[in-house]
Scaffold this motif. Structure first.
Motif, mmCIF file in Angstrom:
data_model
loop_
_atom_site.group_PDB
_atom_site.id
_atom_site.type_symbol
_atom_site.label_atom_id
_atom_site.label_comp_id
_atom_site.label_asym_id
_atom_site.label_seq_id
_atom_site.Cartn_x
_atom_site.Cartn_y
_atom_site.Cartn_z
ATOM 1 N N LEU A 88 -47.169 -17.153 -30.747
ATOM 2 C CA LEU A 88 -45.889 -15.859 -29.995
ATOM 3 C C LEU A 88 -46.517 -15.363 -29.178
ATOM 4 O O LEU A 88 -47.660 -14.416 -29.469
ATOM 5 N N THR A 89 -46.636 -14.814 -27.928
ATOM 6 C CA THR A 89 -47.422 -14.054 -27.069
ATOM 7 C C THR A 89 -46.934 -12.938 -27.261
ATOM 8 O O THR A 89 -45.673 -12.347 -28.142
ATOM 9 N N ALA B 275 -34.467 -13.609 -25.970
ATOM 10 C CA ALA B 275 -33.229 -12.247 -24.547
ATOM 11 C C ALA B 275 -35.217 -12.138 -23.878
ATOM 12 O O ALA B 275 -34.787 -11.570 -22.737
ATOM 13 N N VAL B 276 -36.366 -12.100 -25.237
ATOM 14 C CA VAL B 276 -37.140 -11.960 -23.835
ATOM 15 C C VAL B 276 -38.303 -12.834 -22.758
ATOM 16 O O VAL B 276 -39.535 -12.588 -22.933
ATOM 17 N N ASP B 277 -37.455 -14.308 -23.201
ATOM 18 C CA ASP B 277 -37.960 -15.475 -22.262
ATOM 19 C C ASP B 277 -38.958 -16.210 -22.683
ATOM 20 O O ASP B 277 -39.582 -16.661 -21.925
ATOM 21 N N GLU B 278 -38.580 -15.606 -24.492
ATOM 22 C CA GLU B 278 -40.346 -16.486 -25.207
ATOM 23 C C GLU B 278 -39.481 -18.242 -25.608
ATOM 24 O O GLU B 278 -38.272 -17.919 -25.724
ATOM 25 N N GLN B 279 -40.285 -18.561 -25.836
ATOM 26 C CA GLN B 279 -39.766 -20.336 -26.087
ATOM 27 C C GLN B 279 -41.077 -19.794 -27.515
ATOM 28 O O GLN B 279 -42.289 -19.876 -27.548
ATOM 29 N N VAL B 280 -40.878 -20.755 -29.190
ATOM 30 C CA VAL B 280 -41.491 -21.288 -29.501
ATOM 31 C C VAL B 280 -41.431 -22.214 -29.195
ATOM 32 O O VAL B 280 -40.633 -23.496 -29.996
ATOM 33 N N ASP B 281 -42.738 -22.829 -29.232
ATOM 34 C CA ASP B 281 -43.293 -24.639 -29.023
ATOM 35 C C ASP B 281 -43.936 -24.875 -28.812
ATOM 36 O O ASP B 281 -46.019 -24.144 -28.712
ATOM 37 N N ALA B 282 -44.635 -25.687 -30.148
ATOM 38 C CA ALA B 282 -45.978 -26.354 -30.626
ATOM 39 C C ALA B 282 -46.105 -26.945 -29.561
ATOM 40 O O ALA B 282 -47.807 -27.647 -29.908
ATOM 41 N N THR B 283 -45.832 -27.460 -28.772
ATOM 42 C CA THR B 283 -45.908 -28.639 -28.123
ATOM 43 C C THR B 283 -46.756 -28.652 -27.043
ATOM 44 O O THR B 283 -46.980 -27.385 -26.651
ATOM 45 N N ARG B 284 -47.804 -29.328 -26.405
ATOM 46 C CA ARG B 284 -48.998 -28.950 -25.416
ATOM 47 C C ARG B 284 -48.329 -28.847 -23.564
ATOM 48 O O ARG B 284 -48.494 -28.604 -23.244
ATOM 49 N N CYS B 285 -46.995 -29.215 -23.591
ATOM 50 C CA CYS B 285 -46.474 -30.236 -22.896
ATOM 51 C C CYS B 285 -45.630 -28.642 -22.603
ATOM 52 O O CYS B 285 -44.340 -29.205 -21.637
ATOM 53 N N GLY B 286 -45.186 -28.284 -23.298
ATOM 54 C CA GLY B 286 -43.738 -27.341 -22.639
ATOM 55 C C GLY B 286 -42.661 -28.435 -23.000
ATOM 56 O O GLY B 286 -41.280 -27.885 -23.027
#
Length: 149
Positions: free
Chosen positions: A3-4, A82-93
């Motif tokens: 998470l950034t 809302a702030v355009d974040e994604q929680v993605d554990a894959t390397r490929c999005g």
């Protein structure tokens, strides 16, 4: 999976807003001071949060921001989205091109993890966080420091 800063700061700022909204609109300057987040960065985040309907602004003396919905209706996942974040554990999005433009062996595992994290964050509201004793203790400490300044 990471998470950034954008997502972390957005959740922190929204929690600060939820903690202090009983006293009227909350200024970004106050959030910035309490949380150590740059004012210009908060302005960018709050533009997105407002656009997504999570917060409303009040202008003029004593102006600031307030939650647009009850804290119980705003999940941590809502704030992150809302702030355009994604929680993605894959390397490929999630594109399934993880290994030589093909799906990797563990793609489903990481995709499932992403879904579990999203479900977890969707189940926690700002009100849930506000009620936590540790959150109240940190908030009281921050308010005391702000009062000293």
């Amino acid at each position: 999976m990471r998470l950034t800063t954008k997502g972390r700061y957005a959740v922190t700022a929204m929690l600060d807003l939820a903690l202090h909204e009983d006293f009227g609109p909350v200024s970004l300057t106050d959030i910035s001071r309490r949380q150590g987040i740059s004012l210009s960065y908060l302005e960018q985040l709050f533009l997105r949060l407002r656009k997504d309907g999570l917060i409303a602004s009040a202008r003029g003396p004593g102006g600031g921001y307030r939650l647009q919905l009850p804290g119980s209706d705003i999940s941590v996942a809502d704030v992150i989205r809302a702030v355009d974040e994604q929680v993605d554990a894959t390397r490929c999005g999630g594109n399934q091109n993880c290994q030589a433009d093909e799906r990797c062996l563990t793609h489903d595992l990481w995709e499932d993890l992403s879904l579990h994290i999203t479900d977890f964050l969707s189940a926690i509201s700002l009100s849930d966080l506000v009620e936590r004793r540790s959150v109240k203790q940190v908030s009281a400490r921050q308010d005391h420091v702000m009062f000293q300044l």
